[in-house]
Design an enzyme around this catalytic site. Structure first.
Site, short mmCIF file in Angstrom:
data_model
loop_
_atom_site.label_atom_id
_atom_site.label_comp_id
_atom_site.label_asym_id
_atom_site.label_seq_id
_atom_site.Cartn_x
_atom_site.Cartn_y
_atom_site.Cartn_z
N GLY A 1 49.10 118.93 -26.18
CA GLY A 1 50.19 117.97 -26.28
C GLY A 1 51.28 118.27 -25.29
O GLY A 1 51.14 119.11 -24.39
N LYS B 1 37.36 113.32 -20.17
CA LYS B 1 36.68 112.31 -20.96
C LYS B 1 37.66 111.46 -21.75
O LYS B 1 37.52 110.25 -21.83
CB LYS B 1 35.69 112.97 -21.91
CG LYS B 1 34.91 111.99 -22.79
CD LYS B 1 34.06 111.06 -21.95
CE LYS B 1 33.28 110.08 -22.80
NZ LYS B 1 32.61 109.06 -21.97
N CYS C 1 43.35 118.84 -23.40
CA CYS C 1 42.92 120.22 -23.63
C CYS C 1 42.03 120.32 -24.85
O CYS C 1 41.91 119.39 -25.64
CB CYS C 1 44.14 121.12 -23.80
SG CYS C 1 45.45 120.86 -22.58
N TRP D 1 44.13 121.52 -19.53
CA TRP D 1 44.24 120.51 -18.48
C TRP D 1 45.72 120.43 -18.14
O TRP D 1 46.55 120.02 -18.94
CB TRP D 1 43.72 119.17 -18.98
CG TRP D 1 43.53 118.12 -17.93
CD1 TRP D 1 42.42 117.92 -17.15
CD2 TRP D 1 44.45 117.09 -17.57
NE1 TRP D 1 42.61 116.84 -16.33
CE2 TRP D 1 43.85 116.32 -16.56
CE3 TRP D 1 45.75 116.76 -17.99
CZ2 TRP D 1 44.48 115.23 -15.97
CZ3 TRP D 1 46.38 115.68 -17.39
CH2 TRP D 1 45.75 114.93 -16.40
N GLU E 1 33.46 97.43 -12.92
CA GLU E 1 32.91 98.62 -13.57
C GLU E 1 32.02 99.40 -12.61
O GLU E 1 32.06 100.64 -12.59
CB GLU E 1 32.14 98.21 -14.82
CG GLU E 1 31.41 99.34 -15.54
CD GLU E 1 32.34 100.39 -16.12
OE1 GLU E 1 31.83 101.43 -16.56
OE2 GLU E 1 33.57 100.17 -16.14
N GLU F 1 34.56 107.24 -9.51
CA GLU F 1 34.74 108.33 -10.48
C GLU F 1 33.88 109.54 -10.18
O GLU F 1 34.37 110.67 -10.24
CB GLU F 1 34.39 107.83 -11.90
CG GLU F 1 35.47 107.08 -12.62
CD GLU F 1 35.04 106.70 -14.02
OE1 GLU F 1 35.86 106.83 -14.93
OE2 GLU F 1 33.87 106.28 -14.22
#
Length: 690
Positions: free
Chosen positions: A141, A685, A43, A114, A563, A570
């Site tokens: 958290g 991210k 968040c 989030w 990768e 993604e």
């Protein structure tokens, strides 16, 4: 490292700071500056107290934090008339802005959520308020003991309107304040002493519109100090346009901000502290798109410059009379792609590992410890784990030191045998705050191992807690799918491997070739993009409707295959898998038909012929082959639907080049499929939850 991100330049490799004015510590600003904790959510928090309209400041800050990933957003603003106005919306910040932009008041808090506890809806969105609506709170958290706390509060007659652990904390503060007749600051301090878990909180008060309180344990918070105004944020990007003067809150610290008397930082136990005010470097342009459609494509295109910055001041190549390349113009005079910087002998300088460690009575040269290590263990997650795999090849090839690469999320949960006198543990993280990587770092430190950090964010937790390390200096990376951080991580690992091997496993001739190869990389990336961007767009048009893709490579380019597959899944949501090319015969070959695109990394290296044989196996089963190979190699043209050609480089440096077409391929396919490239679904991210 000293507290609050102040560094000895010889301890953690970074640029020279000798020209900085006294008592001012310049930290190169990186996006995600304070994303930390072992159990934080992804968040974003903003808070403002000052003369401006809080809504404008908070909403602007929340927009800057969108890259972190979120599903809802909200603000609470105190208007000075004894009211808190609360607005929440599911979805994007722009929808919240429509509802909240006109709210008046010069103190407030904001949040992007989030979801961890409770589904994304306005009821669960932050900020949260108590029964008497006397204050409002935002929280990053996870409160681990929220269930017993909630049951206890229910028995006292409290009811709950949301499914969140945050509302439990709000009601706990309310209860403590009522029972003990405490001030809000005292109640917050007392309530937090009962909490188990991680938190970063910011609180504003209905009854005191000139007060704002923030505290942290594990979850990041940073205080911005302006002229008669103050900011709280989980990331400095939220207020970078207003001030660059910051105070980093450490775990177990709290700040109380008063409009009349300024701010006071203290421990959660009430011990007053006098923190250093630091100055962030950076510009708004670094965290804006700069004319590109998406951050991801901007960051792909920035890689010639970001890798130039990564190497700046770190490599010397023997003097040459050749003219300087365009890289010199982009990145200064520290080096050029022709290897010219006026140095008499080739060398690599990494101050972060060329330093002494240990207590004063038993200090040892870290570089010697690295050269004499029996084993390196490298931990990372996602893209950083793939970079670690490349590092395994680099260290074993160039240094002749055995390497184990571990998923950081698994490292601490299995019985890893660690030998402090023989093992070196390295951790890699773009933000320097990845939860599982931090946990792996702390596990290694508890075992007594020397720890080395590789991260992009100056002042991050990894840079503070490791014994030594190297910064990437790649600049802010906003797009969720990492691009320039991966190439910078591989670059740093290559420089570290060459430095450790110098004078023992690497002679002067080979070192000179490696350094020259490194110096040429930025221009070769620019050439790769120029040669292939249009053909990759064409490939994207053909394969954008694919349901599955395979990415295959061998040796140094096996991790690049992983990768490439990760990037594809993604951001385009195409199911993609990466494998060592030879392992195709042990299962994946069963999937190959004329609808299965297979991407091969087939550079002209020591195992090229083996990879070519794997291509033939796919062709025999009517698979669609896309190959990445060297400029000048036309042998594969007749066997492949598409061939992407890149400049030739040293084998151990090839992953930095071969990944570029895979980044472009995933980007163009995602755009053509209409996907949200910078904020793909369900991703953030910074992964700061376990």
């Amino acid at each position: 490292a000293e507290s609050r991100g102040r560094f000895n330049p010889l301890r953690f490799s970074r640029r020279d700071t000798s020209n900085f004015p006294p008592h001012t510590y310049h930290l190169s600003y990186q996006e995600g500056e304070l994303e930390e904790s072992s159990r934080d959510s992804m968040c974003g928090i903003t808070g403002y107290l000052g003369p401006k309209q809080a809504a404008e400041v908070l909403l602007g800050g929340l927009a800057r934090l969108e890259y972190r990933g979120y599903d809802s957003a909200g603000v609470a603003i105190v208007n000075g008339k004894g009211n808190i106005t609360l607005k929440k919306r599911v979805g994007k910040v722009k929808e919240l802005k429509q509802a909240a932009a006109a709210i008046e008041g010069d103190c407030g808090i904001g949040h992007t959520r989030w979801a961890t506890h409770g589904e994304p809806n306005e009821r669960n969105a932050h900020p949260h308020i108590p029964s008497d609506e006397s204050f409002s709170l935002v929280h990053n958290g996870i409160i681990e003991n929220f269930t017993p706390l909630k049951e206890s509060l229910k028995r006292k007659g409290y009811s709950f309107y949301s499914d969140t652990d945050t509302e439990v904390l709000v009601k706990l503060i309310e209860d403590v304040q009522k029972v003990a007749s405490l001030t809000l600051e005292q109640a917050v301090r007392q309530a937090l002493s009962q909490v188990v878990g991680a938190y970063g909180i910011c609180v504003c008060s209905r009854d005191d519109p000139d007060l704002m309180i923030a505290a942290r344990l594990g979850s990041p918070l940073i205080l911005g100090v302006g002229q008669g105004e103050w900011f709280i944020a989980s990331d400095a990007s939220a207020f970078l346009e207003h001030t660059r003067q910051v105070v980093h809150l450490n775990d177990g610290e709290m700040v109380s901000i008063s409009r009349n008397s300024g701010y006071q930082v203290s421990t959660l136990k009430g011990v007053e502290l006098k923190p250093e005010v630091q100055e962030l470097e950076g510009t708004l342009e670094q965290i804006e798109k700069g004319g590109y459609k998406h951050f991801m494509i901007k960051e792909i295109m920035e890689q010639p410059t970001s890798l130039g910055n990564c190497m700046r001041g770190r490599i010397n190549v023997a003097t040459s009379s050749q003219p300087a390349s365009p890289v010199r113009e982009r990145t200064g005079k520290d080096y050029a792609s022709d290897g010219t910087d006026g140095a008499a002998t080739p060398d690599i300088r990494l101050g972060g590992i060329e330093t002494f460690i240990g207590p004063p009575e038993n200090r040892t040269m870290l570089l010697d410890r690295l050269r004499n290590a029996r084993r390196f263990i490298i931990c990372g997650c996602g893209t950083s784990w793939h970079a670690a795999l490349v590092g395994e090849y680099l260290f074993e090839s160039l240094c002749k030191i055995p390497v184990e690469v571990e998923y950081a999320s698994e490292f601490r949960y299995r019985s890893v045998v660690l030998r402090p006198d023989e093992d070196i543990v390295m951790v890699i993280s773009q933000s320097g705050e990845t939860a599982d990587t931090l946990a792996a770092l702390r596990h290694a430190k508890e075992a007594g191992c020397i720890t080395i950090g590789i991260c992009n964010t100056v002042g991050s937790t990894i840079s503070r807690e490791t014994d030594a390390g190297c910064y990437l200096h790649a600049g802010p990376e906003i797009g969720v799918a990492s691009t320039k951080a991966f190439t910078a991580q591989v670059m740093v690992l290559a420089m570290m491997a060459a430095k450790i091997g110098q004078g023992s496993t690497i002679d002067d001739k080979e070192l000179s070739e490696i350094v020259r190869g490194l110096a040429q990389i930025p221009d070769k990336i620019a050439e790769t993009i120029k040669l292939n961007d249009e053909i990759i767009k064409e490939i994207g048009k053909v394969y954008r409707y694919a349901h599955h893709m395979l990415f295959l490579g061998r040796g140094y380019n096996y991790p690049v295959a992983l990768e490439g597959a990760l990037k594809m899944k993604e951001i385009s949501y195409i199911h993609a898998e990466g494998y060592p090319a030879a392992e195709m015969k042990h299962g994946p070959i069963a999937l190959i038909d004329n609808l299965m695109p297979v991407v091969f990394i087939a550079t002209m290296d020591s195992i090229y012929e083996k990879v070519k044989s794997n291509i033939m196996e796919v062709r025999a089963r009517k698979g669609c082959v896309i190959a990445i190979t060297d400029v000048g190699n036309d042998e594969l043209d007749q066997f492949c639907e598409y061939v992407i050609k890149i400049p030739t480089t040293r084998e151990e440096l090839s992953p930095i080049l071969t990944v570029i077409p895979l980044q472009l391929l995933s980007y163009h396919i995602a755009v053509m499929r209409g996907c949200d490239v910078d904020m793909p679904r369900n991703l953030a991210k910074s992964v700061t939850t376990e």
